[in-house]
Design a protein around this motif. Structure first.
Motif, PDB file in Angstrom:
ATOM      1  N   LEU A   1      14.495  11.913  -7.700  1.00  0.00           N
ATOM      2  CA  LEU A   1      14.702  10.493  -7.433  1.00  0.00           C
ATOM      3  C   LEU A   1      14.086   9.584  -8.497  1.00  0.00           C
ATOM      4  N   ALA A   2      13.243  10.156  -9.345  1.00  0.00           N
ATOM      5  CA  ALA A   2      12.441   9.337 -10.260  1.00  0.00           C
ATOM      6  C   ALA A   2      13.269   8.493 -11.215  1.00  0.00           C
ATOM      7  N   GLY A   3      14.427   8.979 -11.632  1.00  0.00           N
ATOM      8  CA  GLY A   3      15.221   8.253 -12.609  1.00  0.00           C
ATOM      9  C   GLY A   3      16.160   7.225 -12.030  1.00  0.00           C
ATOM     10  N   ASP A   4      16.177   7.061 -10.714  1.00  0.00           N
ATOM     11  CA  ASP A   4      17.070   6.102 -10.063  1.00  0.00           C
ATOM     12  C   ASP A   4      16.470   4.698 -10.166  1.00  0.00           C
ATOM     13  N   PRO A   5      17.127   3.789 -10.882  1.00  0.00           N
ATOM     14  CA  PRO A   5      16.545   2.445 -11.055  1.00  0.00           C
ATOM     15  C   PRO A   5      16.475   1.643  -9.765  1.00  0.00           C
ATOM     16  N   ALA A   6      17.183   2.094  -8.717  1.00  0.00           N
ATOM     17  CA  ALA A   6      17.163   1.386  -7.441  1.00  0.00           C
ATOM     18  C   ALA A   6      16.038   1.867  -6.529  1.00  0.00           C
ATOM     19  N   ILE A   7      15.235   2.837  -7.000  1.00  0.00           N
ATOM     20  CA  ILE A   7      14.190   3.439  -6.170  1.00  0.00           C
ATOM     21  C   ILE A   7      12.815   3.218  -6.778  1.00  0.00           C
ATOM     22  N   GLN A   8      11.882   2.790  -5.938  1.00  0.00           N
ATOM     23  CA  GLN A   8      10.463   2.696  -6.284  1.00  0.00           C
ATOM     24  C   GLN A   8       9.754   3.818  -5.540  1.00  0.00           C
ATOM     25  N   LEU A   9       9.277   4.828  -6.254  1.00  0.00           N
ATOM     26  CA  LEU A   9       8.642   5.979  -5.627  1.00  0.00           C
ATOM     27  C   LEU A   9       7.183   5.713  -5.284  1.00  0.00           C
ATOM     28  N   ILE A  10       6.786   6.239  -4.119  1.00  0.00           N
ATOM     29  CA  ILE A  10       5.386   6.221  -3.704  1.00  0.00           C
ATOM     30  C   ILE A  10       5.020   7.658  -3.364  1.00  0.00           C
ATOM     31  N   ILE A  11       4.159   8.267  -4.156  1.00  0.00           N
ATOM     32  CA  ILE A  11       3.723   9.642  -3.938  1.00  0.00           C
ATOM     33  C   ILE A  11       2.489   9.610  -3.040  1.00  0.00           C
ATOM     34  N   ALA A  12       2.554  10.284  -1.903  1.00  0.00           N
ATOM     35  CA  ALA A  12       1.455  10.219  -0.940  1.00  0.00           C
ATOM     36  C   ALA A  12       1.103  11.606  -0.432  1.00  0.00           C
ATOM     37  N   GLY A  13      -0.141  11.752  -0.013  1.00  0.00           N
ATOM     38  CA  GLY A  13      -0.623  13.004   0.552  1.00  0.00           C
ATOM     39  C   GLY A  13      -2.079  12.869   0.920  1.00  0.00           C
ATOM     40  N   ARG A  14      -2.679  13.989   1.348  1.00  0.00           N
ATOM     41  CA  ARG A  14      -4.085  13.941   1.754  1.00  0.00           C
ATOM     42  C   ARG A  14      -5.012  13.614   0.584  1.00  0.00           C
ATOM     43  N   SER A  15      -4.639  14.081  -0.621  1.00  0.00           N
ATOM     44  CA  SER A  15      -5.483  13.869  -1.791  1.00  0.00           C
ATOM     45  C   SER A  15      -4.940  12.723  -2.631  1.00  0.00           C
ATOM     46  N   LEU A  16      -5.675  11.609  -2.657  1.00  0.00           N
ATOM     47  CA  LEU A  16      -5.255  10.476  -3.481  1.00  0.00           C
ATOM     48  C   LEU A  16      -5.292  10.849  -4.960  1.00  0.00           C
ATOM     49  N   ALA A  17      -6.279  11.664  -5.355  1.00  0.00           N
ATOM     50  CA  ALA A  17      -6.397  12.055  -6.760  1.00  0.00           C
ATOM     51  C   ALA A  17      -5.173  12.851  -7.205  1.00  0.00           C
ATOM     52  N   LYS A  18      -4.714  13.784  -6.375  1.00  0.00           N
ATOM     53  CA  LYS A  18      -3.531  14.575  -6.718  1.00  0.00           C
ATOM     54  C   LYS A  18      -2.284  13.693  -6.755  1.00  0.00           C
ATOM     55  N   ALA A  19      -2.177  12.770  -5.797  1.00  0.00           N
ATOM     56  CA  ALA A  19      -1.028  11.865  -5.756  1.00  0.00           C
ATOM     57  C   ALA A  19      -0.987  10.997  -7.011  1.00  0.00           C
ATOM     58  N   GLU A  20      -2.139  10.488  -7.416  1.00  0.00           N
ATOM     59  CA  GLU A  20      -2.199   9.631  -8.606  1.00  0.00           C
ATOM     60  C   GLU A  20      -1.851  10.415  -9.872  1.00  0.00           C
ATOM     61  N   ALA A  21      -2.376  11.628  -9.974  1.00  0.00           N
ATOM     62  CA  ALA A  21      -2.108  12.445 -11.162  1.00  0.00           C
ATOM     63  C   ALA A  21      -0.629  12.785 -11.269  1.00  0.00           C
ATOM     64  N   PHE A  22      -0.013  13.132 -10.143  1.00  0.00           N
ATOM     65  CA  PHE A  22       1.410  13.473 -10.165  1.00  0.00           C
ATOM     66  C   PHE A  22       2.248  12.245 -10.476  1.00  0.00           C
ATOM     67  N   ALA A  23       1.890  11.103  -9.893  1.00  0.00           N
ATOM     68  CA  ALA A  23       2.643   9.866 -10.129  1.00  0.00           C
ATOM     69  C   ALA A  23       2.595   9.478 -11.601  1.00  0.00           C
ATOM     70  N   ARG A  24       1.445   9.654 -12.226  1.00  0.00           N
ATOM     71  CA  ARG A  24       1.316   9.316 -13.641  1.00  0.00           C
ATOM     72  C   ARG A  24       2.179  10.216 -14.522  1.00  0.00           C
ATOM     73  N   ALA A  25       2.345  11.469 -14.105  1.00  0.00           N
ATOM     74  CA  ALA A  25       3.075  12.443 -14.921  1.00  0.00           C
ATOM     75  C   ALA A  25       4.586  12.328 -14.774  1.00  0.00           C
ATOM     76  N   LEU A  26       5.059  11.595 -13.782  1.00  0.00           N
ATOM     77  CA  LEU A  26       6.505  11.479 -13.552  1.00  0.00           C
ATOM     78  C   LEU A  26       7.175  10.627 -14.633  1.00  0.00           C
ATOM     79  N   SER A  27       8.367  11.048 -15.010  1.00  0.00           N
ATOM     80  CA  SER A  27       9.209  10.224 -15.882  1.00  0.00           C
ATOM     81  C   SER A  27      10.111   9.398 -14.978  1.00  0.00           C
ATOM     82  N   VAL A  28       9.839   8.104 -14.869  1.00  0.00           N
ATOM     83  CA  VAL A  28      10.449   7.291 -13.820  1.00  0.00           C
ATOM     84  C   VAL A  28      11.153   6.059 -14.382  1.00  0.00           C
ATOM     85  N   ALA A  29      12.138   5.598 -13.620  1.00  0.00           N
ATOM     86  CA  ALA A  29      12.803   4.338 -13.974  1.00  0.00           C
ATOM     87  C   ALA A  29      11.913   3.154 -13.624  1.00  0.00           C
ATOM     88  N   ASN A  30      11.160   3.288 -12.529  1.00  0.00           N
ATOM     89  CA  ASN A  30      10.196   2.273 -12.106  1.00  0.00           C
ATOM     90  C   ASN A  30       8.836   2.952 -11.941  1.00  0.00           C
TER      91      ASN A  30
END
Length: 366
Positions: A22-51
């Protein structure tokens, strides 16, 4: 305006695939969530995203305010296993006015989602459980067959996974939850008890060869009898691609059946590690077969046979396709009827097949 899609478990095995899809869809704003905020933040930073992707902390047990803080328009629950899981995520989504879907294949979880129907309708949101291979994909095949087979009498199908250690503990736990356990399936028009992973059979899969299967549990076994009124016989089967793993599971199921072992799903993390020792015997190929029989409008017997062969380790992507398509559709402006229900009739067979073309997945019919 973008659609804010929160993926719970977005940095996990299946959740990461959904996020990348879903990351490349310009109509989507992704929110990565889970028990570990640190893991969510690291994964979100590594994504190649439209937004730019956001990250947040959210546990399955809540509190609901933590999900509301993410301001989602759609919540995708990718955290399994769903056996015994509460509806807390769906309830939290409803409370903050967000749509919800998941890839659950647990029978009671999917068939029971209707308890949230009134709340979902009041909130004006769609809550779709079981946006996975079962029941979403299997129903898509039956719905397509019903265009020519006016009365479906019998349906049987099975899934043979590739190397099980690649599936993750949650997926393995979902399978082990019914191994050696009793559940019901439709036989001769009556719901009849059977035992999980029993009644071993070999099925020939095109270009793959014969694989072993045993009885498996799924939401379909409750849902399809009402959806296809003439249905008399219905069975679902599952198996390991690697024979020693399949027969090892048979043995453990027998021990659980006679009470020498507890329910096997509690051993999932350990069994995943053991299964990895057999990966060298695998091929990365998964298979699916389905046979649908009945009568046409003129009463003439009809049979439809279908196979899906997924190579290059692409089989685990198939259960993720419905939630990916639901997110894309919502971001493009499609609206689903408010209410809580199993994911039936949401994704068409044509939509599935269009997605298969992006992977090393071959679907054939006869």
């Amino acid at each position: 305006m973008t659609c804010r899609v929160a993926i719970i478990g977005g940095y996990g095995n299946f959740g990461a695939h959904v996020a990348r899809s879903l990351a490349g869809d310009p109509a989507i704003q992704l929110i990565i969530a889970g028990r570990s905020l640190a893991k969510a933040e690291a994964f979100a930073r590594a994504l190649s995203v439209a937004n730019p992707a956001e990250a947040g902390a959210y546990d399955l047990t809540g509190p609901p305010e933590a999900l509301a803080a993410l301001r989602p328009d759609l919540v995708i629950n990718m955290v399994g296993p769903y056996n015994g899981q509460s509806y807390a995520v769906a309830e939290a989504a409803i409370a903050c006015g967000a749509h919800y879907c998941d890839i659950a294949d647990a029978r009671e979880f999917v068939t029971g989602i209707g308890v949230l129907d009134d709340a979902a309708k009041r909130a004006g949101v769609a809550v779709l459980a079981g946006a996975s291979s079962v029941p979403a994909l299997t129903a898509a095949y039956c719905d397509e067959a019903a265009k020519t087979i006016r009365t479906i009498r019998a349906v049987e199908y099975g899934i043979s996974g590739a190397e099980q250690s690649n599936a993750g503990a949650g997926t393995v736990a979902a399978v082990l939850s019914f191994v050696g356990q009793r559940f019901t399936t439709l036989q001769g028009g009556r719901m009849t008890p059977v035992t999980g992973w029993s009644e071993l059979r070999r099925v020939d899969l095109p270009s793959v060869g014969q694989r072993w299967f045993g009885r498996a549990n799924a939401p379909d076994l409750d849902l399809f009898a009402a959806r296809y009124s003439g249905l008399q016989d219905h069975s679902f089967w599952a198996g390991h691609a690697i024979a020693p793993l399949h027969f090892g599971t048979v043995l453990m199921g027998w021990l659980a059946r006679i009470g020498l072992l507890p329910r096997l799903d509690r051993f999932a993390p350990h069994l995943v590690r053991i299964a990895s020792l057999f990966d060298w015997l695998g091929t990365g190929t998964s298979g699916f077969f389905m046979t649908i029989t009945g009568e046409g409008a003129d009463g003439v017997p009809l049979t439809r046979r279908h196979w899906i062969i997924a190579r290059s380790g692409h089989g685990p992507f198939i259960p993720c396709l419905p939630v990916i398509l639901i997110a894309r559709h919502m971001a493009a402006g499609r609206r689903y009827e408010p209410g809580a229900r199993p994911c039936l009739g949401i994704i068409s067979l044509a939509e599935y097949r269009a997605e298969f073309a992006h992977f090393d997945i071959e679907a054939t019919d006869a």
